[in-house]
Design a protein around this motif. Structure first.
Motif, mmCIF file in Angstrom:
data_model
loop_
_atom_site.group_PDB
_atom_site.id
_atom_site.type_symbol
_atom_site.label_atom_id
_atom_site.label_comp_id
_atom_site.label_asym_id
_atom_site.label_seq_id
_atom_site.Cartn_x
_atom_site.Cartn_y
_atom_site.Cartn_z
ATOM 1 N N UNK A 1 -18.088 58.292 55.354
ATOM 2 C CA UNK A 1 -18.295 59.520 55.742
ATOM 3 C C UNK A 1 -17.354 60.138 56.724
ATOM 4 N N UNK A 2 -17.219 61.451 57.012
ATOM 5 C CA UNK A 2 -16.428 61.803 57.904
ATOM 6 C C UNK A 2 -16.896 61.353 59.534
ATOM 7 N N UNK A 3 -15.669 61.354 60.328
ATOM 8 C CA UNK A 3 -15.954 60.719 61.753
ATOM 9 C C UNK A 3 -17.078 61.616 62.560
ATOM 10 N N UNK A 4 -17.026 62.682 62.309
ATOM 11 C CA UNK A 4 -17.975 63.832 62.947
ATOM 12 C C UNK A 4 -17.267 64.045 64.203
ATOM 13 N N UNK A 5 -16.044 63.904 64.677
ATOM 14 C CA UNK A 5 -15.678 64.200 65.952
ATOM 15 C C UNK A 5 -14.486 65.198 65.548
#
Length: 123
Positions: free
Chosen positions: A53-57
């Motif tokens: 998944x995307x890092x989300x940062x």
């Protein structure tokens, strides 16, 4: 694939180490486990699927996320072929960001607060 090769007794090479290094880098940056399952079998299935998944940062450079994704590629041929090749990809990012020991320590403390808390002997 790392898990499939290990389960089937097939040889694994340095690209398996690149995969694991990519997973650790992703987890440090994201601050959460990459492959979280309630049982060892669930974790193995997640690793075998290698869905990242995307890092989300929002503060992580896109190039850094791309490095994580390449290291975590499902097929070994699509990964960095050695740790040196991965390090070469990371070097310009660290230089551009003036990322040094203090920043690395801060990231590790943020990602692993219990592990990084000072003990009585550290003070």
């Amino acid at each position: 694939m790392l898990v499939n090769a290990a389960v089937e007794g097939l040889p694994v090479d340095r690209r398996a180490d690149v995969f694991v290094t990519g997973a650790v880098l992703w987890e440090v940056l994201a601050g959460r486990p990459l492959f979280a399952g309630s049982t060892a079998l669930q974790v193995m299935k997640l690793v075998a699927a290698a869905e990242v998944p995307p890092l989300g940062r929002t503060d992580a450079p896109e190039a850094l996320e791309a490095i994580c994704r390449k290291a975590l590629a499902l097929e070994p041929e699509a990964r960095f072929q050695s740790s040196g090749e991965m390090a070469d990809a990371l070097d310009p990012l660290l230089f551009e960001a003036h990322f040094g020991a203090a920043q690395l320590a801060a990231e590790l403390a943020w990602a692993m607060p219990v592990v990084c808390e000072p003990t009585r002997d550290d003070r």
